[in-house]
Design an enzyme around this catalytic site. Structure first.
Site, PDB file in Angstrom:
ATOM      1  N   SER A 198       7.943  32.533  28.095  1.00 46.25           N
ATOM      2  CA  SER A 198       7.514  33.920  28.345  1.00 46.25           C
ATOM      3  C   SER A 198       6.530  34.304  27.246  1.00 46.25           C
ATOM      4  O   SER A 198       6.532  33.691  26.164  1.00 46.25           O
ATOM      5  CB  SER A 198       8.741  34.839  28.289  1.00 46.25           C
ATOM      6  N   TYR A 241      16.507  37.927  24.262  1.00 49.25           N
ATOM      7  CA  TYR A 241      15.582  37.306  25.216  1.00 49.25           C
ATOM      8  C   TYR A 241      14.368  36.725  24.486  1.00 49.25           C
ATOM      9  O   TYR A 241      13.974  35.580  24.710  1.00 49.25           O
ATOM     10  CB  TYR A 241      15.139  38.345  26.246  1.00 49.25           C
TER      11      TYR A 241
HETATM   12  N1  LIG Z   1       9.328  38.215  35.827  1.00 47.48           N
HETATM   13  C1  LIG Z   1       8.703  38.203  34.658  1.00 47.48           C
HETATM   14  O1  LIG Z   1       7.947  39.134  34.358  1.00 47.48           O
HETATM   15  C2  LIG Z   1       8.896  37.047  33.711  1.00 47.48           C
HETATM   16  C3  LIG Z   1       8.080  37.015  32.591  1.00 47.48           C
HETATM   17  C4  LIG Z   1       8.228  35.972  31.685  1.00 47.48           C
HETATM   18  C5  LIG Z   1       9.153  34.983  31.916  1.00 47.48           C
HETATM   19  N2  LIG Z   1       9.951  35.039  33.027  1.00 47.48           N
HETATM   20  C6  LIG Z   1      10.934  33.958  33.203  1.00 47.48           C
HETATM   21  O2  LIG Z   1      10.784  33.379  34.479  1.00 47.48           O
HETATM   22  C7  LIG Z   1      12.033  32.848  34.917  1.00 47.48           C
HETATM   23  C8  LIG Z   1      12.346  33.359  36.305  1.00 47.48           C
HETATM   24  O3  LIG Z   1      12.497  34.764  36.239  1.00 47.48           O
HETATM   25  P1  LIG Z   1      12.226  35.735  37.491  1.00 47.48           P
HETATM   26  O4  LIG Z   1      11.325  36.769  37.004  1.00 47.48           O
HETATM   27  O5  LIG Z   1      11.900  34.947  38.683  1.00 47.48           O
HETATM   28  O6  LIG Z   1      13.676  36.423  37.607  1.00 47.48           O
HETATM   29  P2  LIG Z   1      14.697  36.565  38.832  1.00 47.48           P
HETATM   30  O7  LIG Z   1      15.788  37.432  38.366  1.00 47.48           O
HETATM   31  O8  LIG Z   1      13.978  36.946  40.061  1.00 47.48           O
HETATM   32  O9  LIG Z   1      15.201  35.060  39.002  1.00 47.48           O
HETATM   33  C9  LIG Z   1      16.018  34.450  38.060  1.00 47.48           C
HETATM   34  C10 LIG Z   1      16.908  33.482  38.828  1.00 47.48           C
HETATM   35  O10 LIG Z   1      17.707  32.742  37.889  1.00 47.48           O
HETATM   36  C11 LIG Z   1      19.043  32.713  38.411  1.00 47.48           C
HETATM   37  N3  LIG Z   1      19.980  32.509  37.303  1.00 47.48           N
HETATM   38  C12 LIG Z   1      20.231  33.364  36.299  1.00 47.48           C
HETATM   39  N4  LIG Z   1      21.189  32.864  35.502  1.00 47.48           N
HETATM   40  C13 LIG Z   1      21.540  31.671  36.025  1.00 47.48           C
HETATM   41  C14 LIG Z   1      22.477  30.679  35.637  1.00 47.48           C
HETATM   42  N5  LIG Z   1      23.265  30.856  34.580  1.00 47.48           N
HETATM   43  N6  LIG Z   1      22.556  29.561  36.361  1.00 47.48           N
HETATM   44  C15 LIG Z   1      21.765  29.382  37.457  1.00 47.48           C
HETATM   45  N7  LIG Z   1      20.890  30.288  37.894  1.00 47.48           N
HETATM   46  C16 LIG Z   1      20.766  31.427  37.167  1.00 47.48           C
HETATM   47  C17 LIG Z   1      19.211  34.064  39.075  1.00 47.48           C
HETATM   48  O11 LIG Z   1      20.299  34.097  39.977  1.00 47.48           O
HETATM   49  C18 LIG Z   1      17.870  34.232  39.754  1.00 47.48           C
HETATM   50  O12 LIG Z   1      17.835  33.667  41.039  1.00 47.48           O
HETATM   51  C19 LIG Z   1      13.049  33.269  33.861  1.00 47.48           C
HETATM   52  O13 LIG Z   1      13.263  32.219  32.953  1.00 47.48           O
HETATM   53  C20 LIG Z   1      12.374  34.423  33.176  1.00 47.48           C
HETATM   54  O14 LIG Z   1      12.842  34.616  31.872  1.00 47.48           O
HETATM   55  C21 LIG Z   1       9.835  36.054  33.936  1.00 47.48           C
END
Ligand SMILES: NC(=O)c1ccc[n+]([C@@H]2O[C@H](COP(=O)([O-])OP(=O)(O)OC[C@H]3O[C@@H](n4cnc5c(N)ncnc54)[C@H](O)[C@@H]3O)[C@@H](O)[C@H]2O)c1
Length: 325
Positions: free
Chosen positions: A204, A217
């Site tokens: 991130s 985080y």
């Molecule tokens: N959305 C953003 O703005 C953003 C920015 C930077 C980084 N990220 C990173 O991208 C990745 C995906 O995030 P997203 O935005 O798609 O979020 P999201 O909440 O839509 O998806 C996250 C997924 O991970 C699953 N998950 C969470 N904990 C889990 C566990 N212990 N075991 C198995 N599955 C698990 C959730 O059920 C969910 O389906 C993450 O690592 C997040 O930190 C997202």
């Protein structure tokens, strides 16, 4: 002297998943946003068939970025193991954010199946090493190997060092740090069997700087970038590349959650986008779509990136131009 646009930016910081303006003290008075967002329709997907014959193992695939990656990989010919916890009762220390449920997981799997490759749905918690090892073994057995691993599952609980609970700290570190370790540990033996492979970790912009109100985080995403470099050093001799993606704001349930909005001091997606624009060189877009991040994952998984390892690619509308590394 600052112009008005830069004045707006003054004091602004992008959190791991978005923007914080001002101090945490201003956050507590913000109204709650009750609903989780509904998944957005997909953009049209490009299918250059870059991954025909490959098997991908994608964590956190029930929605958001993980689902988009699973879809794009399948559209490009890969067989895909989709993994997710898919049970909010098993991980719920965050306020204003929930992990995916089984209905979302089923919807994502059906969506990936449309591309006609093999799809394996595995409900597993990335915090559980034995469970992840069993998932990797099953993927190897049923899909015939593992070539590409995407450690995407992530969790966020928005808090400061002072206000966060030990449980929140542990949950975020367990999922985002130990989960990435478990994913690598469970799959490396199978990548080695293939005499090569790809690991792509989701970091991130929160892994590039410190951001108020996002304690565990941010720390966890710095660790993801460190683990990426460490694993790249260790696995290069097996022809396994290890890279990370550092997204900025992405239009997913995580970014559009009540917790994220509370941390930004806003109560709507439109207000979030208004905050993002002034600090994004490629502004006016608000958040990028999950598909934009999936295309970076596809690049790292494809032959085009076979000589790239140990790097982190920022995909953040240029926000990354404001920090040094
Ligand atoms: N959305 C953003 O703005 C953003 C920015 C930077 C980084 N990220 C990173 O991208 C990745 C995906 O995030 P997203 O935005 O798609 O979020 P999201 O909440 O839509 O998806 C996250 C997924 O991970 C699953 N998950 C969470 N904990 C889990 C566990 N212990 N075991 C198995 N599955 C698990 C959730 O059920 C969910 O389906 C993450 O690592 C997040 O930190 C997202």
């Amino acid at each position: 002297m600052m112009n008005s646009r830069r004045d707006m930016v003054k004091g602004a910081a992008m959190t791991a998943t978005g923007i914080v303006l001002g101090a945490m003290s201003s956050l507590k008075s913000q109204p709650a946003v009750a609903q989780q967002p509904t998944p957005q329709p997909r953009e049209s997907i490009s299918t250059n068939r870059l991954l025909v014959g490959k098997v991908a193992f994608v964590t956190g695939a029930a929605r958001g970025i993980g689902r988009a990656i699973a879809e794009l990989f399948a559209a490009n010919g890969a067989n895909v193991a989709m993994l997710d916890i898919a049970d909010p009762s098993r991980l719920n220390s965050s306020t204003g954010y929930r992990v995916a449920n089984m209905a979302e997981f089923d919807q994502a799997v059906a969506s990936v199946q449309r591309y006609g490759t093999k799809v394996l749905k595995i409900q597993v918690d990335v915090r559980d090493l034995a469970g992840m090892q069993a998932a990797a073994e099953r993927t190897n057995r049923e899909l015939g190997g593992i070539d590409i691993v995407v450690a995407n599952a992530g969790y966020c609980a928005w808090h400061s060092f002072e206000d966060g609970t030990t449980k929140q700290w542990e949950d975020v570190i367990d999922v985002n740090v130990h989960g990435v370790f478990n994913t690598a540990k469970a799959t490396i033996p199978f990548l080695k069997q293939r005499r090569g492979g790809r690991i792509v970790n989701l970091a991130s912009v929160g892994g590039r700087a410190g951001f108020a109100g996002n304690g565990a985080y941010t720390c966890s995403k710095w660790a993801v970038i460190g683990m990426t470099k460490q694993a790249a050093q260790e696995l290069g001799k097996y022809n396994i590349t290890v890279n990370a993606i550092a997204p900025g704001a992405v239009n997913t349930p995580l970014y559009r959650s009540e917790g994220q909005m509370r941390s930004m001091g806003v109560s709507s997606a439109a207000e979030q986008d208004k905050l993002i624009d002034p600090i994004s060189p490629l502004g006016n877009a608000g958040a990028v779509e999950p598909e934009d991040i999936a295309r970076t994952a596809l690049f790292l998984a494809s032959d085009a990136a076979k000589t790239i390892s140990g790097t982190t690619i920022d995909n953040a509308l240029g926000f990354n131009a404001s920090y040094t590394a």
